[in-house]
Design a protein around this motif. Structure first.
Motif, PDB file in Angstrom:
ATOM      1  N   LEU A 126       2.962   0.382   4.146  1.00  0.00           N
ATOM      2  CA  LEU A 126       4.319   0.533   3.613  1.00  0.00           C
ATOM      3  C   LEU A 126       4.302   1.187   2.238  1.00  0.00           C
ATOM      4  O   LEU A 126       5.151   2.024   1.922  1.00  0.00           O
ATOM      5  N   SER A 127       3.323   0.829   1.417  1.00  0.00           N
ATOM      6  CA  SER A 127       3.189   1.460   0.103  1.00  0.00           C
ATOM      7  C   SER A 127       2.894   2.953   0.254  1.00  0.00           C
ATOM      8  O   SER A 127       3.463   3.783  -0.447  1.00  0.00           O
ATOM      9  N   ALA A 128       2.009   3.273   1.191  1.00  0.00           N
ATOM     10  CA  ALA A 128       1.690   4.688   1.442  1.00  0.00           C
ATOM     11  C   ALA A 128       2.934   5.440   1.907  1.00  0.00           C
ATOM     12  O   ALA A 128       3.166   6.585   1.494  1.00  0.00           O
ATOM     13  N   THR A 129       3.752   4.804   2.731  1.00  0.00           N
ATOM     14  CA  THR A 129       4.978   5.440   3.220  1.00  0.00           C
ATOM     15  C   THR A 129       5.915   5.750   2.059  1.00  0.00           C
ATOM     16  O   THR A 129       6.476   6.847   1.975  1.00  0.00           O
ATOM     17  N   ARG A 130       6.088   4.783   1.159  1.00  0.00           N
ATOM     18  CA  ARG A 130       6.962   5.007  -0.005  1.00  0.00           C
ATOM     19  C   ARG A 130       6.418   6.118  -0.898  1.00  0.00           C
ATOM     20  O   ARG A 130       7.176   6.965  -1.386  1.00  0.00           O
ATOM     21  N   ILE A 131       5.119   6.126  -1.116  1.00  0.00           N
ATOM     22  CA  ILE A 131       4.504   7.160  -1.965  1.00  0.00           C
ATOM     23  C   ILE A 131       4.696   8.540  -1.339  1.00  0.00           C
ATOM     24  O   ILE A 131       5.048   9.504  -2.027  1.00  0.00           O
ATOM     25  N   LEU A 185      10.539  -4.926   2.154  1.00  0.00           N
ATOM     26  CA  LEU A 185       9.393  -5.548   1.502  1.00  0.00           C
ATOM     27  C   LEU A 185       9.621  -5.626   0.002  1.00  0.00           C
ATOM     28  O   LEU A 185       8.958  -4.950  -0.769  1.00  0.00           O
ATOM     29  N   PRO A 186      10.585  -6.428  -0.452  1.00  0.00           N
ATOM     30  CA  PRO A 186      10.832  -6.509  -1.888  1.00  0.00           C
ATOM     31  C   PRO A 186       9.759  -7.306  -2.611  1.00  0.00           C
ATOM     32  O   PRO A 186       9.495  -8.437  -2.261  1.00  0.00           O
ATOM     33  N   GLY A 187       9.133  -6.690  -3.579  1.00  0.00           N
ATOM     34  CA  GLY A 187       8.172  -7.393  -4.420  1.00  0.00           C
ATOM     35  C   GLY A 187       6.975  -7.974  -3.698  1.00  0.00           C
ATOM     36  O   GLY A 187       6.383  -8.936  -4.153  1.00  0.00           O
ATOM     37  N   GLY A 188       6.607  -7.415  -2.563  1.00  0.00           N
ATOM     38  CA  GLY A 188       5.432  -7.879  -1.850  1.00  0.00           C
ATOM     39  C   GLY A 188       5.641  -9.172  -1.087  1.00  0.00           C
ATOM     40  O   GLY A 188       4.698  -9.783  -0.631  1.00  0.00           O
ATOM     41  N   ARG A 189       6.887  -9.612  -0.930  1.00  0.00           N
ATOM     42  CA  ARG A 189       7.128 -10.839  -0.175  1.00  0.00           C
ATOM     43  C   ARG A 189       7.113 -10.550   1.317  1.00  0.00           C
ATOM     44  O   ARG A 189       6.997  -9.407   1.736  1.00  0.00           O
ATOM     45  N   THR A 190       7.301 -11.568   2.099  1.00  0.00           N
ATOM     46  CA  THR A 190       7.310 -11.445   3.554  1.00  0.00           C
ATOM     47  C   THR A 190       8.413 -10.480   3.981  1.00  0.00           C
ATOM     48  O   THR A 190       9.542 -10.596   3.525  1.00  0.00           O
TER      49      THR A 190
END
Length: 195
Positions: A126-131, A185-190
């Motif tokens: 998900l982080s890669a997708t946002r980047i 995925l706000p703030g790395g939560r579930t």
């Protein structure tokens, strides 16, 4: 409340409890247990969220398909548009195509990782997708900056009107995708189940 409704509530609560324990709500969220499939909540037997995504994708096909077909029909009557198109940056367009295809892959991999209970992998995808979405927007801003500096604006002619409408709408969709990705995925939560 009817017995049927009570049974539905119990089934939903059980699914919610299983999903919460599978992803470790309140814990690290790195459990290796797969999430259960959401219960169908429509007359079709398809989960509501999945059905919503299908409707969304169908509407996107209509919007972009309509724009592309209209562009092609106009282009057939305006062969001079080939000269206009030479002012666009082909390498930037190719890079953005690669970036978008890769971000689609990372999103699919994130979905698969969540289904397998591999929370850490899903977070990375998900982080890669946002980047990658951010990279797309930076490249698009560079393209627009150069084209506008050279005098090619949305009011410079019909070709440029189509160009900015189609690519601008695409950029807005990328912004919306980044926002939805952040909501999921706000703030790395579930991740939230929006079904």
């Amino acid at each position: 409340m009817s017995a049927h409704a009570a049974g539905e509530m119990t089934g939903r609560e059980s699914a919610h409890t299983a999903a919460s324990s599978a992803v470790g709500v309140g814990g690290s969220g790195h459990a290796a247990t797969a999430l259960p499939e959401p219960e169908p909540r429509t007359a079709t037997g398809v989960p509501t969220g999945r059905l919503g995504i299908w409707w969304f994708l169908a509407s996107e096909i209509v919007i972009f398909g309509g724009l592309i077909v209209t562009y092609i029909l106009f282009h057939m009557r305006h062969p001079e548009w080939g000269e206009e198109a030479r002012h666009t940056i082909t390498a930037a367009g190719a890079l953005n195509t690669f970036v978008l295809l890769t971000s689609s892959l990372t999103m699919v991999l994130a979905h698969a990782a969540i289904g397998l209970g591999k929370r850490h992998h899903a977070d990375l995808y998900l982080s890669a997708t946002r980047i990658l979405g951010g990279v797309f927007l930076i490249v698009k801003a560079f393209e627009y900056g150069r084209e506008i500096t050279e005098g090619h604006t949305p009011v410079s002619g019909l070709f440029w009107s189509f160009y900015y409408a189609m690519t601008g709408l695409h950029a807005l969709h990328v912004v919306a995708g980044i926002i939805v990705n952040l909501i999921l995925l706000p703030g790395g939560r579930t991740p939230r189940r929006l079904e």
